[in-house]
Scaffold this motif. Sequence first.
Motif, PDB file in Angstrom:
ATOM      1  N   THR A 141      14.614 -25.613 -52.153  1.00  0.00           N
ATOM      2  CA  THR A 141      13.394 -24.830 -52.398  1.00  0.00           C
ATOM      3  C   THR A 141      12.166 -25.643 -52.022  1.00  0.00           C
ATOM      4  OG1 THR A 141      14.378 -23.386 -54.037  1.00  0.00           O
ATOM      5  CG2 THR A 141      12.001 -23.736 -54.214  1.00  0.00           C
ATOM      6  N   GLY A 142      12.177 -26.929 -52.320  1.00  0.00           N
ATOM      7  CA  GLY A 142      11.060 -27.793 -51.924  1.00  0.00           C
ATOM      8  C   GLY A 142      10.869 -27.805 -50.421  1.00  0.00           C
ATOM      9  N   ARG A 143      11.970 -27.888 -49.672  1.00  0.00           N
ATOM     10  CA  ARG A 143      11.877 -27.875 -48.205  1.00  0.00           C
ATOM     11  C   ARG A 143      11.361 -26.531 -47.698  1.00  0.00           C
ATOM     12  NH1 ARG A 143      16.546 -30.945 -48.833  1.00  0.00           N
ATOM     13  NH2 ARG A 143      17.911 -29.151 -48.589  1.00  0.00           N
ATOM     14  N   THR A 144      11.838 -25.453 -48.306  1.00  0.00           N
ATOM     15  CA  THR A 144      11.388 -24.120 -47.885  1.00  0.00           C
ATOM     16  C   THR A 144       9.899 -23.950 -48.176  1.00  0.00           C
ATOM     17  OG1 THR A 144      13.603 -23.229 -48.275  1.00  0.00           O
ATOM     18  CG2 THR A 144      11.800 -21.642 -48.141  1.00  0.00           C
ATOM     19  N   ALA A 145       9.469 -24.360 -49.366  1.00  0.00           N
ATOM     20  CA  ALA A 145       8.049 -24.254 -49.715  1.00  0.00           C
ATOM     21  C   ALA A 145       7.202 -25.109 -48.781  1.00  0.00           C
ATOM     22  CB  ALA A 145       7.831 -24.663 -51.171  1.00  0.00           C
ATOM     23  N   PHE A 146       7.657 -26.317 -48.478  1.00  0.00           N
ATOM     24  CA  PHE A 146       6.917 -27.196 -47.576  1.00  0.00           C
ATOM     25  C   PHE A 146       6.798 -26.560 -46.197  1.00  0.00           C
ATOM     26  CE2 PHE A 146       6.930 -31.289 -44.948  1.00  0.00           C
ATOM     27  CZ  PHE A 146       5.562 -31.449 -45.031  1.00  0.00           C
ATOM     28  N   GLY A 147       7.870 -25.958 -45.709  1.00  0.00           N
ATOM     29  CA  GLY A 147       7.821 -25.280 -44.410  1.00  0.00           C
ATOM     30  C   GLY A 147       6.792 -24.169 -44.382  1.00  0.00           C
ATOM     31  N   VAL A 148       6.717 -23.404 -45.462  1.00  0.00           N
ATOM     32  CA  VAL A 148       5.734 -22.318 -45.541  1.00  0.00           C
ATOM     33  C   VAL A 148       4.321 -22.892 -45.572  1.00  0.00           C
ATOM     34  CG1 VAL A 148       4.825 -20.480 -47.030  1.00  0.00           C
ATOM     35  CG2 VAL A 148       7.286 -20.639 -46.603  1.00  0.00           C
ATOM     36  N   VAL A 149       4.101 -23.894 -46.419  1.00  0.00           N
ATOM     37  CA  VAL A 149       2.762 -24.477 -46.536  1.00  0.00           C
ATOM     38  C   VAL A 149       2.332 -25.062 -45.200  1.00  0.00           C
ATOM     39  CG1 VAL A 149       1.417 -26.331 -47.628  1.00  0.00           C
ATOM     40  CG2 VAL A 149       2.873 -24.838 -49.027  1.00  0.00           C
ATOM     41  N   GLU A 150       3.237 -25.777 -44.521  1.00  0.00           N
ATOM     42  CA  GLU A 150       2.897 -26.326 -43.196  1.00  0.00           C
ATOM     43  C   GLU A 150       2.510 -25.228 -42.219  1.00  0.00           C
ATOM     44  OE1 GLU A 150       5.042 -30.383 -41.956  1.00  0.00           O
ATOM     45  OE2 GLU A 150       6.395 -28.675 -42.101  1.00  0.00           O
ATOM     46  N   GLN A 151       3.221 -24.115 -42.277  1.00  0.00           N
ATOM     47  CA  GLN A 151       2.979 -23.002 -41.353  1.00  0.00           C
ATOM     48  C   GLN A 151       1.595 -22.392 -41.539  1.00  0.00           C
ATOM     49  OE1 GLN A 151       5.730 -19.754 -42.021  1.00  0.00           O
ATOM     50  NE2 GLN A 151       4.736 -18.435 -40.538  1.00  0.00           N
ATOM     51  N   ILE A 152       1.122 -22.308 -42.771  1.00  0.00           N
ATOM     52  CA  ILE A 152      -0.119 -21.579 -43.041  1.00  0.00           C
ATOM     53  C   ILE A 152      -1.292 -22.473 -43.421  1.00  0.00           C
ATOM     54  CG2 ILE A 152       1.155 -19.508 -43.723  1.00  0.00           C
ATOM     55  CD1 ILE A 152       0.495 -20.213 -46.648  1.00  0.00           C
ATOM     56  N   ALA A 153      -1.078 -23.776 -43.557  1.00  0.00           N
ATOM     57  CA  ALA A 153      -2.091 -24.674 -44.134  1.00  0.00           C
ATOM     58  C   ALA A 153      -3.447 -24.604 -43.443  1.00  0.00           C
ATOM     59  CB  ALA A 153      -1.582 -26.111 -44.153  1.00  0.00           C
ATOM     60  N   GLU A 154      -3.473 -24.700 -42.139  1.00  0.00           N
ATOM     61  CA  GLU A 154      -4.775 -24.738 -41.460  1.00  0.00           C
ATOM     62  C   GLU A 154      -5.542 -23.438 -41.625  1.00  0.00           C
ATOM     63  OE1 GLU A 154      -6.271 -27.505 -40.575  1.00  0.00           O
ATOM     64  OE2 GLU A 154      -4.416 -28.393 -41.321  1.00  0.00           O
ATOM     65  N   GLN A 155      -4.847 -22.311 -41.527  1.00  0.00           N
ATOM     66  CA  GLN A 155      -5.521 -21.023 -41.707  1.00  0.00           C
ATOM     67  C   GLN A 155      -6.023 -20.890 -43.139  1.00  0.00           C
ATOM     68  OE1 GLN A 155      -3.130 -17.561 -40.896  1.00  0.00           O
ATOM     69  NE2 GLN A 155      -4.700 -16.167 -41.610  1.00  0.00           N
ATOM     70  N   VAL A 156      -5.198 -21.238 -44.118  1.00  0.00           N
ATOM     71  CA  VAL A 156      -5.601 -21.104 -45.513  1.00  0.00           C
ATOM     72  C   VAL A 156      -6.731 -22.084 -45.844  1.00  0.00           C
ATOM     73  CG1 VAL A 156      -4.815 -21.267 -47.922  1.00  0.00           C
ATOM     74  CG2 VAL A 156      -3.347 -20.210 -46.201  1.00  0.00           C
ATOM     75  N   ARG A 157      -6.645 -23.283 -45.293  1.00  0.00           N
ATOM     76  CA  ARG A 157      -7.709 -24.268 -45.513  1.00  0.00           C
ATOM     77  C   ARG A 157      -9.020 -23.747 -44.920  1.00  0.00           C
ATOM     78  NH1 ARG A 157      -5.444 -28.400 -46.610  1.00  0.00           N
ATOM     79  NH2 ARG A 157      -4.017 -28.539 -44.868  1.00  0.00           N
ATOM     80  N   GLY A 158      -8.949 -23.124 -43.758  1.00  0.00           N
ATOM     81  CA  GLY A 158     -10.129 -22.556 -43.110  1.00  0.00           C
ATOM     82  C   GLY A 158     -10.763 -21.444 -43.930  1.00  0.00           C
ATOM     83  N   ASN A 159      -9.943 -20.738 -44.721  1.00  0.00           N
ATOM     84  CA  ASN A 159     -10.442 -19.659 -45.578  1.00  0.00           C
ATOM     85  C   ASN A 159     -10.856 -20.172 -46.956  1.00  0.00           C
ATOM     86  OD1 ASN A 159      -9.833 -17.854 -43.552  1.00  0.00           O
ATOM     87  ND2 ASN A 159      -7.834 -17.344 -44.380  1.00  0.00           N
ATOM     88  N   GLY A 160     -10.733 -21.486 -47.181  1.00  0.00           N
ATOM     89  CA  GLY A 160     -11.104 -22.068 -48.463  1.00  0.00           C
ATOM     90  C   GLY A 160     -10.032 -22.012 -49.530  1.00  0.00           C
TER      91      GLY A 160
END
Length: 190
Positions: A141-160
Motif C-alpha cells: 500500500t505504501g508503494r501504491t500510495a507513493f506511485g499515486v503521489v509521484e504521479q500527481i505531485a507537481e499538479q497538486v503542488r501547483g494548485n496549492g
Amino acid sequence: MNTQHSTLQPAIQECADAVAAIASGIRDEQLQDRTPCEKFTVAELVDHLGSTLQSAARAARKEAQPGAGAAPAVSPRTLADSAGFAAVAWSDPAAYEGTTEFGPGELPAAFAASITLQELALHGWDLARATGQPFGVSDETGRTAFGVVEQIAEQVRGNGGYGPVVPVPGDAPAFQRALGASGRNPGWND
C-alpha cells in the motif's frame, strides 16, 4: 481483472479501514487541534475528508455529484462510515472503467480511484498524527500510495494542495517518501 482495480482496490480498502479506526478514536477535545495539513484543524480535516469520500463513493458508482450548497459538517462517526462506503464502492471492478464525475469535473474513473487513495492515505496519516494514533500501511500500500503521489505531485503542488517537497532518504519506506513528496514531514509531532 482490471489492473488499476487489482492495484488500487486493496490499498483503498487498507487505508479506509485505517481511517475508520482513526475516526472512531478521535476525542471531542481534539477537534480544534492542529494537523500536519496546515490549513486544517482536526474538525476541518474530518469534514474535508468525509465530504471527499462521500463524493468518491458517488464517483465509483458513476452517480452525479450534488450541486454546490451548504452540507452539514461531517462528524468523526460519519467520516468512519464514509471511508467504509468509499471502499465498498471502489471494490467493484466496473468502478475503474470509463469516466466519472469527481472534484472539478469529469475524469477517468481509475484516476478518481487514485485520488481517493491519496486522500485516504495522506489525510488518514494527518489525522492519526494530530490525534496521537498509529497509522501504518503495508509495504504494498505504501508503494501504491507513493506511485499515486509521484504521479500527481507537481499538479497538486501547483494548485496549492501540497507543500514543498520534504527531503526523505531514498531508502526510507515508500509511504514515508509519499509523505515527503506531498510536502509532509514524516516526523511531524514526534
